[in-house]
Design a protein around this motif. Structure first.
Motif, PDB file in Angstrom:
ATOM      1  N   HIS A  18       0.854  -1.187   0.000  1.00  0.00           N
ATOM      2  CA  HIS A  18       0.000   0.000   0.000  1.00  0.00           C
ATOM      3  C   HIS A  18       0.887   1.234   0.000  1.00  0.00           C
ATOM      4  O   HIS A  18       1.680   1.435   0.924  1.00  0.00           O
ATOM      5  CB  HIS A  18      -0.907   0.030   1.233  1.00  0.00           C
ATOM      6  CG  HIS A  18      -1.798  -1.146   1.370  1.00  0.00           C
ATOM      7  ND1 HIS A  18      -3.027  -1.240   0.750  1.00  0.00           N
ATOM      8  CD2 HIS A  18      -1.612  -2.322   2.033  1.00  0.00           C
ATOM      9  CE1 HIS A  18      -3.573  -2.409   1.040  1.00  0.00           C
ATOM     10  NE2 HIS A  18      -2.736  -3.086   1.807  1.00  0.00           N
ATOM     11  N   GLN A  50      -0.554  -2.285  -5.452  1.00  0.00           N
ATOM     12  CA  GLN A  50      -1.250  -1.656  -4.327  1.00  0.00           C
ATOM     13  C   GLN A  50      -2.644  -2.270  -4.206  1.00  0.00           C
ATOM     14  O   GLN A  50      -3.473  -2.124  -5.092  1.00  0.00           O
ATOM     15  CB  GLN A  50      -1.359  -0.135  -4.508  1.00  0.00           C
ATOM     16  CG  GLN A  50      -2.283   0.496  -3.458  1.00  0.00           C
ATOM     17  CD  GLN A  50      -2.193   1.986  -3.327  1.00  0.00           C
ATOM     18  OE1 GLN A  50      -1.398   2.494  -2.562  1.00  0.00           O
ATOM     19  NE2 GLN A  50      -3.016   2.710  -4.069  1.00  0.00           N
ATOM     20  N   THR A  95      -4.983  -1.334  -2.126  1.00  0.00           N
ATOM     21  CA  THR A  95      -5.947  -0.415  -1.511  1.00  0.00           C
ATOM     22  C   THR A  95      -7.179  -0.290  -2.409  1.00  0.00           C
ATOM     23  O   THR A  95      -7.083   0.187  -3.538  1.00  0.00           O
ATOM     24  CB  THR A  95      -5.328   0.978  -1.315  1.00  0.00           C
ATOM     25  OG1 THR A  95      -4.062   0.848  -0.666  1.00  0.00           O
ATOM     26  CG2 THR A  95      -6.247   1.846  -0.486  1.00  0.00           C
ATOM     27  N   ARG A 149      -6.932   5.583  -1.852  1.00  0.00           N
ATOM     28  CA  ARG A 149      -5.886   4.992  -2.720  1.00  0.00           C
ATOM     29  C   ARG A 149      -5.148   6.010  -3.576  1.00  0.00           C
ATOM     30  O   ARG A 149      -4.148   5.671  -4.213  1.00  0.00           O
ATOM     31  CB  ARG A 149      -6.506   3.889  -3.587  1.00  0.00           C
ATOM     32  CG  ARG A 149      -7.633   4.350  -4.452  1.00  0.00           C
ATOM     33  CD  ARG A 149      -8.493   3.208  -4.984  1.00  0.00           C
ATOM     34  NE  ARG A 149      -9.837   3.703  -5.192  1.00  0.00           N
ATOM     35  CZ  ARG A 149     -10.733   3.156  -5.987  1.00  0.00           C
ATOM     36  NH1 ARG A 149     -10.427   2.065  -6.658  1.00  0.00           N
ATOM     37  NH2 ARG A 149     -11.924   3.676  -6.119  1.00  0.00           N
TER      38      ARG A 149
END
Length: 301
Positions: free
Chosen positions: A25, A61, A63, A69
């Motif tokens: 993340h 990532q 997220t 995000r």
């Protein structure tokens, strides 16, 4: 046709991902972790450059929707640091969202996921490259069933992989029964996260036999089995013939997580000592390339 991974700068051949942090993340915001937000683009760039300094080339990532995000800055971060970045659509556990928001979006989740995968996230042209959903502790609750059903529909319409947060590493088989059994998602299109948080070798082998990718992602924030048992867990799975399904990630969720640089600087040599450099390279490069590639969806009948 060459398999492609959808990054924030567009689709690239999967074999160009290079050394990949398969679960991390750059940005994350949730009421579950108040005051511990990841929301500074300067810090995110520093982490990407540190990761690159140890040979890192790509970061996925996880997220999802509604958790900060920062799709508005991901493309520039990717360009300025020379790092391939893959963004996520999807939805986490209900605890991460206001109930009113969930009520508003629940009936349109699949269409929202598809739009973020094919058109762009919000007002940006940044397209998501995977769908992130989450199970509950030792079960698939009603919220998880809702989000996974939408994720499966979006997968069938786009060919995008589905990444699953397993709460404390549990309920892997329940998740696979739903996604792959009931909803028809091919197991090799599912990435199960956090399996190492429940160091149950039998459950890990069962998930591997089903055909899913297994992500061992992130050092613990306490000194328990997530860390010290990891080399032996991976060695056991590789020795049983599942080396091609293993992924590694940093899973930076709060500012003090060592995350991306730790994955390559500290963890990689330790794993190489036990597994051999070739096996670890397979996890970081070849396996990630296959796990995150899009597949052409079947034509509608």
């Amino acid at each position: 046709m060459v398999a492609a991974v959808r990054t924030v700068l567009g689709d690239i051949p999967a074999d160009e991902l290079g050394v990949c942090d398969a679960h991390d993340h750059l940005f994350l915001r949730t009421p579950v972790l108040p005051g511990q937000e990841l929301d500074d683009p300067v810090v995110a760039a520093e982490r990407l450059r540190a990761f690159g300094g140890f040979g890192g080339r790509s970061v996925v990532q996880w997220t999802p929707y509604g958790m900060g995000r920062r799709a508005d800055v991901l493309a520039e971060l990717s360009r300025s640091t020379g790092t391939h970045v893959v963004a996520a659509t999807g939805l986490h556990q209900a605890a991460h969202y206001p109930p009113a928001l969930l009520d508003r979006i629940r009936d349109g989740l699949a269409s929202m996921f598809v739009a973020e995968l094919t058109v762009g996230i919000g007002s940006t042209q940044v397209r998501a490259g995977l769908i992130k959903v989450a199970g509950a502790f030792h079960t698939v609750d009603a919220h998880a069933r809702l989000t996974m059903t939408a994720a499966a529909e979006a997968h069938h319409r786009t060919g995008a992989p589905i990444a699953v947060h397993l709460e404390l590493g549990t309920a892997a088989q329940d998740v696979l029964d739903l996604l792959c059994g009931t909803l028809g998602v091919p197991p090799h299109r599912v990435i199960l996260g956090h399996l190492g948080r429940s160091p149950d070798g039998a459950a890990q082998r069962e998930a591997a036999r089903a055909g899913a990718f297994l992500a061992f992602d992130g050092p613990s924030r306490a000194h328990h089995a997530t860390d010290w048992r990891l080399p032996e867990e991976l060695a056991a799975l590789a020795g049983a013939g599942f080396g091609g399904q293993l992924l590694l990630g940093g899973d930076t969720t709060v500012p003090e997580t060592p995350g991306m640089p730790h994955l390559l600087h500290r963890l990689r040599p330790r794993l190489a000592e036990v597994l051999g450099e070739e096996a670890v390279e397979e996890m970081l490069i070849a396996n990630s390339a296959r796990a995150f590639a899009f597949e052409t969806p079947a034509p509608s009948s």
